[in-house]
Enzyme design. Structure first.
Site, short mmCIF file in Angstrom:
data_model
loop_
_atom_site.label_atom_id
_atom_site.label_comp_id
_atom_site.label_asym_id
_atom_site.label_seq_id
_atom_site.Cartn_x
_atom_site.Cartn_y
_atom_site.Cartn_z
N TYR A 951 -57.79 -15.11 45.74
CA TYR A 951 -58.22 -15.47 46.88
C TYR A 951 -58.69 -15.52 48.58
O TYR A 951 -58.80 -16.39 49.14
CB TYR A 951 -57.28 -17.22 47.24
N ARG A 986 -57.85 -21.32 44.16
CA ARG A 986 -56.97 -22.29 44.41
C ARG A 986 -57.38 -23.71 43.17
O ARG A 986 -56.88 -24.59 43.29
CB ARG A 986 -57.48 -22.83 45.44
N TYR A 1068 -49.59 -15.98 45.18
CA TYR A 1068 -49.02 -17.88 45.40
C TYR A 1068 -47.88 -18.38 44.56
O TYR A 1068 -47.19 -19.67 44.72
CB TYR A 1068 -50.32 -18.22 44.68
#
Length: 1099
Positions: A951, A986, A1068
């Protein structure tokens, strides 16, 4: 179908489970040291014993001064310096003061590191070695100190140098008497994996091996590579490398790169595979004996082996053109490998480079620091300063070794960064500290031995009968599970069938579900993002409910005049925002996959069959052609078929864009069919005007919003559109009740309640997902006090509300008016379900957001199914089944890829299917950083490269520059591929879309299952913006919170570079990545786009 029902039941069970107290879950985080483990001296006084825990052990870096002595006094050939300006800058930043002897970096006319370069990074310059030693706490030097320098040492000084006690015994006594603490850099325990970062012998041997080939080429009279010219043929040179250590491997690689035929020999059989992997031939001796010794070195061989070896060597000497010898045994004279007999057998013009000349030589006739030619015309190069012939490179590597060791002394054991503390419990310190407190420690040291391998648990062997019994038991369990699912489905069918008229809808739902789940399984992972965008757009058929409400409101103007009318108007507007916005975003994404060589597409021709169908419907409405009710029904069926076909077309890139166009046609036919239903229901002109007005408004908003959406904003956009579907479903259900209060049967009432409940969860849950993905909210899960009690209360209230909504007499004590009870129950379930959506998604961590999006996608489908049963609309039940199963299947795929339990993800519970039960593994070592030059050089030399994007690539918007880099590498005839993890980004497939946007050919973009086994044979792996998906803790640490999640094994490549903004950043999932501590992994600090631009410019 059984699998589809299982998926549906699993997600439904997850929602029910949300209201039950969850089991305690032990959550542990992966802890790492951000630098090499630090070494701490054993306590020697009561003061140490009484030190408070808050007082760090050792001396702060700010109290220490590091001094760099010149090495030019040792040998006229020494051109290296122990610490370079680049490394000194790091040490100064850490808090050390630094001082350098003038001219230390410009030995023998080498001006790679002038005094000014040291001064620029904050170092002081002194003239003499005496001044430097006096001003320094820690003294760094490559070669052993001279007698005069030793006389200047004292008990408060620390010396780091390549002392080599066995080769320089004469300096040990004066060094011991000086009282200084002395670390011998040649005594590094080579079997200690983290100590490889301190190993000066290896770093310098690597350079010596490379330089040995260069030196051979300068005196060899031919090309290394073969040549075929008009003037004649030149055969390639034959090179024999004796000794396959670090230097030998470097020599092999360099000679191979120059085009020669390379052979190698080593007494350690384990080196055979390394030699052959580099394209060289490994020679063997007809005598069985393993020469592997302690510490990774070779041992001295038996006389029998030596005789067999000599015979083989004599044969090779007469055939090869160049021999490079690298054999050394620590503390001993170098063994003779090339005898006088072999020298006489060699061809005139042959060359030998003896890397062991400083220790007596591997060649009988070699002379240290000289080049001689025998009477037979064989040139023998005996240079002992090969690393110094590449002074800048060798100094940089040596300097990094010292820096790594210095920064490990203390923090490795105390874990207190910024404090220098000597501790013999650190294996590296214990083995390298040869003198302490005026005492020679060599006899007191405990040689490092690697931990014994874990005992292998014996696997019991089952008899064929036992294996058959286990298989029968497993088969029975599968049957029982299927029977349970089938029984639940049978009960549901019976209950629904008891109500007349529902069987047709149920049949449509089941058939659509069967067809839908079949086509969804066939969609390529790279197209999961477009799949979600397309199904999200199709779910905008909640517009049907809004149009139905407007048809029945019978308003006399373009402005709705009732609550049901306004509910329909808002639902229609939101649905059209979703339809137009969703299909626009899908189209933009799919256009990115189009290649220049793809044939021209004529999607506008799809208007022909669409026009035929709509024209037939219009003619039927005008009474010119056929029966309007039949035409409307057929048009709705055609719409459902188109929606299913759209998903099927998304199975591969070549047809995906057609799928989007077919989906638009399907929704268009569904809307047209609803216009026919409005006509049949007797809708007045105002209803059609309202429909046109609010649909146009929603479409305009949706198109405007979609224009600004790029691949990096895709996840939050899809989540935002999901929220609109949820709210539209709620409003449609509430409006349906308001427009038909008192006339709805129990089945329809149940559907109203279900649509409101699922719509509420989807609405608010999607809003939270949007805010987390857009990074407005933090990614950490929100743990509410008493969450279990709140969920249990929500379940009780929802169940009570359903009972009262279906049978108002149960709440007669509250109100005797049935409509009042039902309205109160409907309002209550709207609030409770909305609150539940907030609670559930807020308590889910950021790492699981990709799964949350797919779950919400599935929820929007089930809300549409409930609305279809409520309105008796087969189109909605069919399309809803398609979307519901699509989301459920994607959820299943994502959870399998992440080793997640669907239930636990939905509940915000344990992130893995089984929670870790112990302490997370602590990884020793220091993250090794590399500069851009090292990255560029490795990429240029590599033949195969795998790029792993994450990401972070999207955040930096580096995909276009990266695509340019890839194009240049492909032109350089390198094999470049991308490795995409199923949960990279995501949302599913986001990175595929991102790369397609930059023009990366999709045929070099591969999924985890396709490429993961190729890392071991890959020269360079380049990680850009990925962390959790390349976290080796998921494979190695059973107590890691993502243990069991399949990850991309980038650390298995021959060399790996990770581009990160800063070292302390995490993925994340909130975990520090242990892959960064791996021996073959270097971190390049910087913004991904800036680094890619620099690499692009360098290429």
């Amino acid at each position: 179908m059984v699998r589809s029902i299982a998926l549906l039941l699993l997600i439904t069970a997850a929602s029910v489970r949300a209201f039950l107290p969850s089991l305690p879950v032990l959550k542990s985080s992966l802890r790492h040291s951000s630098s090499l483990r630090v070494l701490a001296p054993e306590p020697t006084s009561a003061a140490n014993d009484e030190a408070t825990p808050t007082t760090p052990l050792g001396l702060p870096y700010t109290s220490l001064t590091i001094g760099v002595l010149s090495d030019s006094d040792y040998s006229p050939f020494e051109s290296r310096v122990a610490l370079t300006p680049e490394t000194m800058a790091v040490l100064v930043e850490k808090g050390f003061k630094c001082v350098v002897q003038s001219g230390a970096g410009i030995s023998n006319d080498n001006i790679a590191f002038p005094d000014e370069s040291y001064e620029r990074v904050g170092c002081s310059i002194v003239k003499t070695d005496s001044e430097l030693i006096s001003a320094s706490s820690v003294i760094a030097k490559i070669r052993p100190p001279t007698a005069s320098q030793i006389s200047e040492l004292s008990s408060d000084k620390i010396l780091l140098s390549q002392i080599s006690p066995s080769l320089n015994p004469e300096i040990m006594e004066p060094l011991t008497k000086s009282g200084a603490t002395v670390f011998d850099l040649t005594s590094v325990p080579r079997m200690l994996s983290r100590a490889q970062a301190f190993d000066t012998l290896s770093s310098q041997a690597n350079i010596a091996g490379y330089r040995s080939v260069v030196e051979a080429s300068t005196v060899f009279g031919r090309f290394f590579s073969g040549q075929m010219t008009a003037a004649g043929k030149v055969p390639p040179a034959k090179v024999l490398v004796l000794g396959v250590g670090v230097a030998g491997l470097a020599a092999i690689q360099t000679a191979r790169n120059m085009g020669s035929i390379v052979r190698a020999f080593d007494v350690r059989p384990v080196t055979k595979e390394q030699v052959e992997s580099m394209g060289a031939e490994f020679l063997t001796v007809d005598y069985v004996e393993d020469g592997s010794g302690d510490g990774g070195y070779a041992k001295e061989m038996s006389d029998g082996f030596k005789a067999a070896q000599a015979a083989m060597m004599l044969e090779q000497a007469g055939d090869v053109d160049i021999i490079i010898t690298t054999a050394l045994i620590p503390g001993r004279k170098a063994p003779i490998l090339v005898t006088e007999e072999m020298l006489n057998a060699m061809k005139t013009g042959s060359v030998i480079v003896d890397l062991a000349a400083a220790n007596g030589g591997n060649v009988e006739a070699s002379v240290p620091d000289s080049v001689i030619t025998t009477s037979k015309g064989v040139t023998i190069v005996g240079f002992t300063d090969l690393p110094s012939r590449l002074p800048a490179t060798s100094s940089n590597l040596f300097s990094n070794n010292i820096k790594n060791f210095l920064l490990s002394i203390g923090p490795q054991t105390t874990k207190n960064k910024g404090y220098f503390h000597i501790d013999t419990s650190d294996e590296a310190v214990d083995n390298m500290m040869i003198i302490k407190d005026g005492k020679d420690r060599r006899d007191d040291m405990t040689p490092y031995s690697p931990p014994a391998p874990k005992a292998v648990t014996e696997v019991s062997t089952l008899t064929p009968e036992e294996i058959q019994a286990e298989e029968a038991a497993r088969h029975k369990d599968e049957f029982v599970q299927t029977i349970v699912y089938g029984s639940v489905a049978a009960l549901a069918l019976t209950l629904v069938g008891a109500k007349g008229g529902a069987s047709t809808l149920l049949g449509s739902f089941a058939l659509a579900g069967l067809a839908g789940q079949q086509v969804v399984w066939g969609v390529a992972p790279a197209l999961h993002s477009p799949l979600m965008a397309v199904t999200n757009a199709i779910s905008g058929l909640t517009a049907v409910g809004g149009m139905s409400l407007l048809a029945h409101s019978q308003a006399d103007s373009i402005i709705p005049n009732s609550g049901a009318g306004w509910a329909g108007a808002v639902a229609l507007t939101l649905s059209c925002v979703n339809i137009v916005g969703g299909f626009t975003v899908s189209g933009k994404m799919l256009d990115l996959f189009r290649r220049p060589e793809d044939p021209e597409e004529f999607f506008e021709l799809y208007l022909v069959p669409f026009g035929v169908m709509v024209s037939g419907l219009a003619l039927s409405a005008a009474g010119v052609f056929g029966d309007l009710e039949g035409t409307t029904s057929v048009t709705g069926i055609a719409g459902a078929i188109c929606c299913i076909s759209a998903i099927a077309a998304l199975a591969k890139q070549e047809t995906a864009r057609a799928g989007n166009a077919i989906g638009i046609a399907g929704v268009g036919l569904g809307v047209a069919s609803t216009v026919g239903d409005m006509t049949l229901a007797g809708a007045n002109l105002a209803a059609f005007e309202q429909t046109a007005l609010f649909a146009a408004g929603g479409a305009t908003i949706g198109g405007t919003l979609a224009k600004g959406v790029g691949p990096s904003q895709l996840p939050e956009t899809v989540a935002g559109f999901h929220s609109l579907v949820g709210l539209a479903a709620m409003l449609g259900a509430i409006g349906e009740y308001l427009s038909n209060s008192g006339s709805l049967d129990t089945g329809i009432l149940a559907c109203v309640y279900a649509a409101t409940w699922v719509g509420g969860i989807t609405f608010t849950g999607s809003i939270i997902a949007y805010l987390k993905l857009a990074q407005v909210l933090g990614s950490a899960p929100l743990i509410l006090p008493g969450k279990d009690a709140i969920n249990l209360s929500a379940l009780a209230v929802s169940a009570a509300g359903l009972a009262a909504f279906l049978d108002p007499t149960l709440a007669a004590s509250v109100s005797s008016d049935p409509e009042t009870v039902r309205l109160a129950a409907l309002a209550m379930v709207s609030l409770v379900s909305s609150g539940l959506g907030l609670s559930l998604v807020s308590s889910i961590g950021g790492a699981d957001m990709p799964v949350v999006i797919t779950v919400l996608n599935s929820y929007s489908g089930w809300a549409l199914v409930a609305e279809g049963f409520m309105l008796q609309q087969p189109l909605l039940s069919e399309v809803g089944a398609l979307i519901g199963f699509s989301g459920a299947i994607l959820t299943w795929i994502m959870c399998q890829a992440m080793n997640r339990s669907v239930i636990n993800v939905i509940l915000g519970g344990a992130p893995a299917s089984s929670a870790p039960e112990g302490e997370a593994k602590v990884y020793d070592g220091e993250v090794t950083t590399a500069n851009l030059d090292a990255l560029v050089e490795s990429v240029k030399e590599a033949e195969s490269i795998i790029i792993v994007p994450g990401y972070g690539l999207a955040v930096a918007q580096a995909q276009f520059t990266l695509a340019s880099v890839v194009a240049k590498l492909v032109k350089m005839k390198k094999r470049v591929r991308f490795a995409i993890h199923p949960v990279a980004g995501r949302m599913p497939g986001q990175l595929n879309v991102l790369l397609a946007e930059a023009g990366v050919p999709y045929d070099i973009v591969e999924e985890l299952e396709e490429i993961n086994d190729d890392f071991e044979s890959t020269d360079v792996a380049l990680v850009i913006g990925a962390s959790d998906t390349v976290n080796k803790g998921a494979e190695e640490d059973e107590n890691c919170s993502i243990y069991g999640m399949p990850v991309l094994g980038v650390w298995k490549a021959k060399k790996t570079f990770v581009i990160k903004r800063k070292l302390d950043s995490v993925g994340y999932a909130g975990l520090v990545n242990p892959t960064l501590y791996d021996e073959g992994v270097d971190v390049v600090l910087g913004d991904a786009k800036d680094v890619c631009e620099a690499v692009n410019a360098a290429l």
